[in-house]
Scaffold this motif. Structure first.
Motif, short mmCIF file in Angstrom:
data_model
loop_
_atom_site.label_atom_id
_atom_site.label_comp_id
_atom_site.label_asym_id
_atom_site.label_seq_id
_atom_site.Cartn_x
_atom_site.Cartn_y
_atom_site.Cartn_z
N ILE A 122 -9.00 1.53 11.43
CA ILE A 122 -8.18 0.30 10.95
C ILE A 122 -8.77 -0.21 9.51
N ILE A 123 -7.70 -0.90 9.16
CA ILE A 123 -8.15 -1.37 7.71
C ILE A 123 -7.24 -2.77 7.54
N ASP A 124 -7.96 -3.68 6.94
CA ASP A 124 -7.33 -5.01 6.55
C ASP A 124 -6.42 -4.63 5.28
N ARG A 125 -5.07 -4.58 5.50
CA ARG A 125 -4.00 -3.99 4.57
C ARG A 125 -4.21 -4.54 3.15
N ASP A 126 -4.33 -5.83 2.87
CA ASP A 126 -4.41 -6.18 1.42
C ASP A 126 -5.55 -7.21 1.04
N GLY A 127 -6.62 -7.13 2.01
CA GLY A 127 -7.65 -8.14 1.83
C GLY A 127 -7.61 -9.66 1.87
N VAL A 128 -8.46 -10.25 1.88
CA VAL A 128 -8.62 -11.64 1.63
C VAL A 128 -9.13 -12.05 0.40
N THR A 191 3.17 -2.04 3.00
CA THR A 191 3.28 -3.05 4.00
C THR A 191 2.83 -2.38 5.17
N PRO A 192 2.72 -3.29 6.14
CA PRO A 192 2.29 -2.53 7.63
C PRO A 192 2.83 -1.33 7.96
N THR A 193 4.09 -0.99 7.62
CA THR A 193 4.97 0.23 8.20
C THR A 193 4.30 1.39 7.43
N THR A 194 4.44 0.94 6.08
CA THR A 194 4.09 2.08 5.05
C THR A 194 2.69 2.37 5.23
N LEU A 195 1.77 1.50 5.45
CA LEU A 195 0.17 1.59 5.59
C LEU A 195 -0.04 2.78 6.72
N GLU A 196 0.90 2.54 7.87
CA GLU A 196 0.51 3.34 9.03
C GLU A 196 1.01 4.61 9.08
N HIS A 197 2.08 5.02 8.10
CA HIS A 197 2.82 6.16 8.23
C HIS A 197 2.94 7.06 6.95
#
Length: 255
Positions: A122-128, A191-197
């Motif tokens: 798991i990763i943080d998608r775009d950081g803080v 995006t969450p979708t592209t990140l996962e796939h």
């Protein structure tokens, strides 16, 4: 001895809940060994305040939401920060790295296998980003929004209503999937979708084979069901065929 400069940098997490992963809650994340944090001060990518620092939670130590790390860091009131995180800290297979300038992760050499929290990523998608040291992040922990980049394959066997006799399933195999080592590269436009796939690359082979049922499963009624082994896999398209007593070229084999 400015008080705000003596405020500790703290962390917390939020998990993108899904049924297709093993790290599904805070307890699972803690059991997987916590997460790695990367943190950079101001705009200098080389000024790493956190460089793959392990953030963990020991069992029996206070509230679940309290995460800690060794060697305390304090907020610099004259700086802004950006933070990134990935878990598990010590993956079962594969390794991870980060682009210090962009905060994008690369994961290499990941093998599909039996499900455990240490198989998941798991990763943080775009950081803080743009976190203010002047306000010590408003006195709040830096909270990571984790998303899964692996896929979960699970099997559940049930009897149909038109079968009245007792059934014993002696074996169930999953074949024809890609068991090659996978590589993942995160993109700035995720995006969450592209990140996962979308960012996985794996060799074009279909040599995977695994036993989904290792002991006999007996079904006596339609209310019975048999939970089988679960696999965490590099995301891919899986074609399957259910065959009674026959071995399908690609897919599942029932006996």
């Amino acid at each position: 001895n400015d008080a705000i400069s003596q405020q500790e940098i703290k962390f917390d997490q939020v998990l993108n809940k899904t049924t297709k992963a093993e790290i599904v809650d805070e307890d699972a994340l803690a059991e997987a060994g916590g997460f790695a944090v990367f943190g950079y001060k101001s705009t200098d990518a080389n000024n790493a305040v956190f460089d793959a620092v392990k953030v963990y939670r020991k069992s029996g130590e206070g509230a679940k939401s309290v995460w800690k790390y060794d060697v305390t860091r304090y907020w610099d009131k004259n700086a802004t920060y950006r933070f990134y995180a990935i878990a598990p800290f010590n993956p079962k297979s594969g390794s991870y790295s980060i682009n210090k300038a962009t905060g994008m992760f690369t994961v290499t050499g990941v093998k599909s296998g039996l499900a455990s929290a240490s198989d998941d990523f798991i990763i943080d998608r775009d950081g803080v980003t743009n976190v203010s040291g002047a306000t010590a992040n408003g006195g709040n922990p830096v909270t990571f929004d984790f998303h899964h980049i692996m896929a979960k394959v699970a099997f559940l066997v049930k009897k149909s209503e038109d079968i009245t006799e007792e059934i014993t399933i002696k074996s169930l195999k999953m074949t024809g999937w890609n068991a090659g080592l996978g590589n993942f590269t995160q993109n700035l436009t995720d995006t969450p979708t592209t990140l996962e796939h979308s960012e996985w690359n794996i060799p074009a082979t279909e040599d995977g084979e695994a036993s989904v049922i290792s002991t006999d499963k007996v079904l006596t009624s339609t209310a019975d069901s048999a939970n089988c082994s679960t696999y965490i896999m590099v995301p891919q398209t899986i074609k399957y065929t259910a065959a009674n007593g026959e071995t399908a070229a690609t897919g599942l084999t029932f006996n």
